[in-house]
Motif scaffolding. Structure first.
Motif, PDB file in Angstrom:
ATOM      1  N   THR A  63       7.181  54.650   4.707  1.00  0.00           N
ATOM      2  CA  THR A  63       6.814  54.400   3.313  1.00  0.00           C
ATOM      3  C   THR A  63       5.335  54.029   3.163  1.00  0.00           C
ATOM      4  O   THR A  63       4.694  53.531   4.086  1.00  0.00           O
ATOM      5  N   ALA A  64       4.846  54.264   1.957  1.00  0.00           N
ATOM      6  CA  ALA A  64       3.587  53.702   1.469  1.00  0.00           C
ATOM      7  C   ALA A  64       3.787  53.517  -0.028  1.00  0.00           C
ATOM      8  O   ALA A  64       4.544  54.271  -0.648  1.00  0.00           O
ATOM      9  N   HIS A  65       3.136  52.524  -0.619  1.00  0.00           N
ATOM     10  CA  HIS A  65       3.428  52.259  -2.034  1.00  0.00           C
ATOM     11  C   HIS A  65       2.264  52.647  -2.934  1.00  0.00           C
ATOM     12  O   HIS A  65       1.098  52.401  -2.628  1.00  0.00           O
ATOM     13  N   VAL A  66       2.634  53.251  -4.067  1.00  0.00           N
ATOM     14  CA  VAL A  66       1.643  53.717  -5.037  1.00  0.00           C
ATOM     15  C   VAL A  66       1.306  52.651  -6.067  1.00  0.00           C
ATOM     16  O   VAL A  66       0.273  52.739  -6.742  1.00  0.00           O
ATOM     17  N   ASP A  67       2.170  51.648  -6.216  1.00  0.00           N
ATOM     18  CA  ASP A  67       1.930  50.651  -7.258  1.00  0.00           C
ATOM     19  C   ASP A  67       0.847  49.675  -6.840  1.00  0.00           C
ATOM     20  O   ASP A  67       0.655  49.403  -5.657  1.00  0.00           O
ATOM     21  N   THR A  68       0.147  49.163  -7.821  1.00  0.00           N
ATOM     22  CA  THR A  68      -0.981  48.271  -7.573  1.00  0.00           C
ATOM     23  C   THR A  68      -0.831  46.998  -8.407  1.00  0.00           C
ATOM     24  O   THR A  68       0.041  46.882  -9.276  1.00  0.00           O
ATOM     25  N   GLY A 222      10.771  49.383  -1.445  1.00  0.00           N
ATOM     26  CA  GLY A 222      11.401  50.314  -0.515  1.00  0.00           C
ATOM     27  C   GLY A 222      12.735  49.848   0.016  1.00  0.00           C
ATOM     28  O   GLY A 222      13.073  50.109   1.167  1.00  0.00           O
ATOM     29  N   ASN A 223      13.516  49.169  -0.823  1.00  0.00           N
ATOM     30  CA  ASN A 223      14.761  48.583  -0.332  1.00  0.00           C
ATOM     31  C   ASN A 223      15.990  49.424  -0.633  1.00  0.00           C
ATOM     32  O   ASN A 223      17.129  48.963  -0.468  1.00  0.00           O
ATOM     33  N   SER A 224      15.801  50.673  -1.070  1.00  0.00           N
ATOM     34  CA  SER A 224      16.941  51.522  -1.413  1.00  0.00           C
ATOM     35  C   SER A 224      16.668  52.955  -0.978  1.00  0.00           C
ATOM     36  O   SER A 224      15.607  53.266  -0.429  1.00  0.00           O
ATOM     37  N   TYR A 233      12.470  52.291  10.524  1.00  0.00           N
ATOM     38  CA  TYR A 233      11.847  52.236   9.207  1.00  0.00           C
ATOM     39  C   TYR A 233      10.436  51.661   9.390  1.00  0.00           C
ATOM     40  O   TYR A 233      10.276  50.533   9.852  1.00  0.00           O
ATOM     41  N   VAL A 234       9.414  52.423   9.000  1.00  0.00           N
ATOM     42  CA  VAL A 234       8.027  51.999   9.177  1.00  0.00           C
ATOM     43  C   VAL A 234       7.327  51.964   7.821  1.00  0.00           C
ATOM     44  O   VAL A 234       7.320  52.955   7.086  1.00  0.00           O
ATOM     45  N   ALA A 235       6.765  50.816   7.500  1.00  0.00           N
ATOM     46  CA  ALA A 235       5.911  50.693   6.323  1.00  0.00           C
ATOM     47  C   ALA A 235       4.462  50.874   6.756  1.00  0.00           C
ATOM     48  O   ALA A 235       4.017  50.266   7.731  1.00  0.00           O
ATOM     49  N   VAL A 236       3.739  51.721   6.041  1.00  0.00           N
ATOM     50  CA  VAL A 236       2.302  51.874   6.256  1.00  0.00           C
ATOM     51  C   VAL A 236       1.627  51.176   5.085  1.00  0.00           C
ATOM     52  O   VAL A 236       1.735  51.596   3.937  1.00  0.00           O
ATOM     53  N   ASP A 293       7.404  46.838   2.254  1.00  0.00           N
ATOM     54  CA  ASP A 293       8.606  47.608   1.950  1.00  0.00           C
ATOM     55  C   ASP A 293       9.633  47.486   3.078  1.00  0.00           C
ATOM     56  O   ASP A 293      10.839  47.450   2.821  1.00  0.00           O
ATOM     57  N   ALA A 294       9.148  47.416   4.317  1.00  0.00           N
ATOM     58  CA  ALA A 294      10.069  47.307   5.446  1.00  0.00           C
ATOM     59  C   ALA A 294      10.811  45.978   5.434  1.00  0.00           C
ATOM     60  O   ALA A 294      12.024  45.920   5.700  1.00  0.00           O
TER      61      ALA A 294
END
Length: 344
Positions: A63-68, A222-224, A233-236, A293-294
């Protein structure tokens, strides 16, 4: 590397405060569809891309997140200026003097500046000492308004989203400085990996799900949407820099522990081995006031091995900075991991 830097710049200039990420999700969806991927929007508004691998019985998830960070209109003050409510974990002093945009329900985009009420040193004796808080800080709109009623006529109301000007700059010395490098650097890295994978025609060892999450800054991005076959599961996400931190702007940061607790030891050791075998500069680190997220997936009950890696980001949740070398090291580790042929 140029494409990742350019993509990061493009992404930072698309406003996406948590709760209003539709535009950037649509942008990424279009970009991936152009390369013949089949992304799917989740009910929460994230974007999920599943890439078949040689082994479809055991899966990976990244995962990577787009929200800021961002804000909402809390109230319209009697002088027509706006009281704001913060979205995400940051302090008011981090946005003092920043340009911003207010997005109204009727589709208008109105610009302004976030200022202390006591900004003028020629008027206010406590201009430097007054607390930077919700009561003292407000938005000065670039509109001819001097009353609550005049501001209301612009269409502004409580709950309108507010984004901050990213002010993205790429320097000749290899630095990229901008708001929201957390986590748009990582988003650019994952997008570029997918685009290069499609161009090369290569196949990854394990079916892998790429999630561009949209609620990470408030704790549950990223919990679903985690396939039961997912093992790792890897969060970047960004590496935090500061006193007692090992993370820098020239290597990939591997998180061993954050505010949620330790990350999976075997997966962390796998990252280290990949860095050593591929001559990737890295740092191990603890982020004391942090969640990913992880860790959100772990809290939700997912039975996974979780890890966290990312580029080193200076001045997190303010006007941030990193260097091409850190982005490059993170890209190399992401690729080495996704092409590694063993699950831990």
């Amino acid at each position: 590397m140029t494409s990742t830097i350019e993509l990061t710049s493009q992404l930072t200039n698309i406003a996406s405060p948590t709760g209003n990420t539709f535009t950037i999700i649509d942008y990424i969806e279009t970009l991936l569809k152009e390369s013949n991927y089949v992304p799917k929007k989740t009910n929460k508004g994230a974007l999920l891309v599943s890439v078949p691998g040689n082994d479809d019985h055991k899966h990976r998830f990244i995962t990577a997140h787009v929200d800021t960070l961002g804000a909402m209109v809390r109230a319209i003050k009697p002088d027509g200026r706006l009281k704001i409510d913060l979205i995400g974990g940051f302090k008011f002093n981090a946005i003092e003097g920043e340009y911003c945009t207010v997005y109204t329900q009727n589709g208008k985009e109105l610009t302004g500046t976030i200022l202390m009420h006591q900004t003028s040193v020629h008027v206010y004796k406590d201009a430097g000492d007054a607390p930077r808080n919700q009561d003292n800080m407000k938005i000065r709109l670039d509109e001819k308004v001097t009353s609550k009623e005049e501001t209301q006529k612009l269409g502004i109301q409580v709950g309108d989203f507010i984004s901050f000007d990213p002010r993205t700059v790429i320097t000749p010395t290899g630095f990229i400085k901008s708001r929201h490098l957390d986590d748009k650097v990582s988003v650019a890295i994952l997008i570029n990996f997918l685009l290069q994978l499609k161009k090369s025609g290569d196949t990854i060892p394990f079916t892998t799900h790429f999630l561009f999450s949209n609620n990470e800054e408030i704790g549950y991005g990223g919990n679903s949407n985690i396939d039961p076959r997912v093992i790792e599961y890897v969060a970047v996400d960004m590496g935090a820099m500061g006193d007692d931190q090992q993370t820098d702007e020239y290597s990939v940061s591997i998180c061993v522990k954050d505010g949620s607790g330790p990350y999976h030891l075997s997966l962390r050791n796998h990252f280290v081995t990949l860095c050593q075998n591929n001559h990737i500069p890295y740092q191990l680190d603890i982020y004391p006031y942090y969640g990913s997220d992880a860790s959100a997936a772990i809290r939700s009950g997912a039975d996974i091995k979780h890890g966290l890696i990312g580029a080193g980001i200076e001045a997190s949740h303010a006007y941030e900075r990193t260097h091409i070398e850190s982005i490059e090291a993170t890209e190399k580790l992401v690729a080495a991991y996704l092409f590694s042929k063993e699950l831990i």
